[in-house]
Design an enzyme around this catalytic site. Structure first.
Site, PDB file in Angstrom:
ATOM      1  NE  ARG A   1      14.498  48.307  18.579  1.00 54.93           N
ATOM      2  CZ  ARG A   1      15.573  47.861  18.863  1.00 54.93           C
ATOM      3  NH1 ARG A   1      16.600  48.807  19.634  1.00 54.93           N
ATOM      4  NH2 ARG A   1      16.149  47.011  18.296  1.00 54.93           N
ATOM      5  N   GLY A   2      12.525  48.553  24.089  1.00 60.73           N
ATOM      6  CA  GLY A   2      13.398  48.022  25.359  1.00 60.73           C
ATOM      7  C   GLY A   2      14.887  48.216  25.099  1.00 60.73           C
ATOM      8  N   PRO A   3      15.558  47.324  24.125  1.00 66.02           N
ATOM      9  CG  PRO A   3      16.100  46.038  22.238  1.00 66.02           C
ATOM     10  CD  PRO A   3      14.830  46.847  22.967  1.00 66.02           C
TER      11      PRO A   3
ATOM     12  CD  GLU B   1       3.459  49.996  22.730  1.00 66.76           C
ATOM     13  OE1 GLU B   1       3.711  49.055  23.243  1.00 66.76           O
ATOM     14  OE2 GLU B   1       4.140  50.880  23.125  1.00 66.76           O
TER      15      GLU B   1
ATOM     16  N   GLY C   1       3.646  36.924  19.237  1.00 69.22           N
ATOM     17  CA  GLY C   1       2.524  37.087  18.395  1.00 69.22           C
ATOM     18  C   GLY C   1       2.551  38.305  17.531  1.00 69.22           C
TER      19      GLY C   1
ATOM     20  NE  ARG D   1      15.225  45.686  29.467  1.00 67.43           N
ATOM     21  CZ  ARG D   1      15.725  44.930  28.272  1.00 67.43           C
ATOM     22  NH1 ARG D   1      15.106  45.203  27.065  1.00 67.43           N
ATOM     23  NH2 ARG D   1      17.130  44.557  28.006  1.00 67.43           N
TER      24      ARG D   1
END
Length: 523
Positions: A28-30, A95, A61, A33
């Site tokens: 999860r990016g935040p 994912e 999307g 990352r």
């Protein structure tokens, strides 16, 4: 000269079809990352491991992007970084569900989870922040979808991975992860047993000798330089009245045939004996012994074996043929040297290759033990902790189960999991099917020679003592020093009146234990 990056890209393009990756990194990016995920990705990229990094926060999307649909099944190893807020992202859960689906198909996919500042039990049972996240998902998604995500988390939560806490050294853990990934990738690429390169011709000639009429002789002696690959069998059975084949590996002049096997004349005429040795003179004790000498490996086979370890391919990329030929030349047809040198060079930069070649070419042809000198360049590239583990195994722990020793190395802050992985990756040791340490005789000799060089004249000044005579002499003369890190003695083969011929085991590890352990068993 061109960068080794070009060579590595050639390897990957040959081993991986377009669009395929070796590692799929999910996070999860935040959360990570710009920290842990970025450092891990950089380390994987530096090791020339083709890694897909999903920037989930850039997507738009509802569905998984087409690139992801292909990247996940086409990747070999999945590395999800499970953070406290990982489950709040539907993208991450989609994912993860697809990763688990691919893994369940048993097509060679591997999941190596990282639990980053989160308890694996929270992920497995959906507690804490994971429970809160699923309560939110239940309001927006169907029960089937939510249950699929929960099941994926349960599966991954039970898998072996890394639990990163705030007190851990993240750099050290990233090194472990990269080493583990490299180890698994080598296993994926090396589908053919490397030791069997060029074996067919040897088998045919040895079989011809074994088929010699019994009236002429029934002993075949295989001799050659250590590392050529004489065999790995031990005595199978002791049956004198039946037609038998007895294979004894690596005998020397201390081997007492009569005490172990008996008289050759006691066996049937149809029986056959096969001995392997590094010392041709030993075979003189067996009249009528048919000799088979294993010479140096041919140049084409040497290049093939080197390429398997240096490139994970049967031949080098075109741009690396010339320098590969030079390494094969200095290995002088010795399979062990080809494996160790090739493993050392795997995924390393071009400059590193050039420096190692110069170092190897600088070994004088008159050096008494050129084999050890060639192998030593791989030892020199080990970290301090890896060297300590290597020397411990060479001196004390060949044949020992790894679990018995891991606790000691962990107590010494040697990080044995990553250290052992590196040694295996460098072809310096193996773990057998029972997880016991195994090391080639030449490599064991190298390790012990390194320790001897610490002080040629005075064994008690060395870091490790494995000789019974040296150890007993040290105790009799009160010479134990703090720089002796370890010693072992086994009896009653030690003919010492002082010990009344008792069985004795002594282990001193001053780098870990603050005391000496004595244990005597009456003989």
């Amino acid at each position: 000269m061109e960068s080794v990056l070009a060579a590595s890209s050639s390897v990957l393009s040959s081993a991986l079809p377009p669009g395929e990756y070796e590692v799929f990194l999910s996070f999860r990016g935040p959360d990570v990352r710009n920290t842990f995920a970025d450092h891990l990705y950089t380390s994987l990229h530096r090791s020339r491991i083709r890694t897909f990094r999903d920037e989930e926060e850039l997507r738009k999307g509802e569905g998984i992007a087409p690139s992801l649909v292909q990247a996940i099944p086409n990747s070999k190893i999945y590395v999800p970084i499970l953070t406290k807020q990982y489950a709040s992202s539907k993208w991450c859960l989609q994912e993860l569900a697809q990763m688990v689906g691919c893994w369940k198909q048993k097509k060679g996919h591997l999941i190596l989870p990282i639990f980053y500042f989160v308890d694996p039990r929270d992920a497995r049972h959906q507690h804490g922040s994971y429970q809160e996240a699923f309560e939110q998902h239940a309001r927006k998604h169907s029960p089937e979808t939510v249950n699929e995500w929960k099941e994926a988390l349960r599966e991954v939560g039970q898998m072996k991975g890394w639990h990163v806490t705030e007190s851990d050294s993240q750099g050290a853990i990233i090194e472990q992860i990269v080493s583990e990934v490299e180890l698994h990738l080598r296993g994926i690429y090396a589908l053919v047993t490397d030791e069997l390169v060029g074996i067919d011709s040897h088998v045919e000639e040895v079989m011809a000798l074994l088929n010699t009429p019994s009236s002429i002789g029934k002993v075949v002696g295989i001799h050659g330089m250590g590392g050529i690959g004489e065999g790995i069998n031990t005595i199978k059975e002791r049956v004198c009245n039946h037609k038998v084949l007895i294979v004894i590996d690596d005998i020397d002049d201390r081997f007492e045939f009569d005490k172990i096997i008996g008289n050759l004349g006691d066996f049937s005429f149809d029986s056959r004996f096969m001995f392997t040795t590094r010392y041709k003179r030993v075979l003189d004790f067996f009249p009528g012994c048919k000799l088979y000498e294993i010479g140096e490996m041919s140049h084409p086979l040497s290049l093939q074996l080197f390429s398997k370890h240096a490139f994970a391919m049967d031949s080098p990329p075109m741009e690396d043929v010339v320098i590969s030929e030079e390494f094969v030349k200095v290995a002088a047809g010795l399979p062990l040297a080809l494996k160790v040198i090739g493993s050392l060079l795997f995924r390393r930069e071009r400059k590193f290759w050039e420096e190692k070649l110069i170092e190897l070419q600088g070994i004088p042809s008159t050096t008494e033990n050129k084999v050890q000198e060639r192998l030593k360049i791989s030892y020199n590239e080990l970290s301090h902790n890896e060297k300590q583990i290597f020397l411990d195994i060479a001196c004390f722990f060949i044949g020992t189960h790894k679990d018995l020793i891991y606790y000691m190395w962990s107590g010494c802050d040697f990080y044995p999991e990553s250290g052992i992985t590196t040694l295996i990756h460098r072809s310096l040791m193996k773990l057998d099917e029972g997880n016991h340490f195994w090391m080639h005789d030449h490599i064991k000799d190298l390790g012990r020679a390194i320790v001897r060089e610490e002080d040629i004249q005075h064994p008690y000044n060395r870091s490790r003592i494995w000789s019974a005579d040296d150890a007993l002499d040290m105790f009799r003369n009160a010479r134990v020093k703090i720089f002796v890190n370890g010693l072992m003695i086994f009896g009653p083969h030690i003919n010492e009146k002082v010990l009344d011929n008792n069985y004795i085991y002594i282990c001193v590890m001053t780098s870990f234990f603050s005391f000496t352990v004595f244990r005597e068993l009456n003989g």
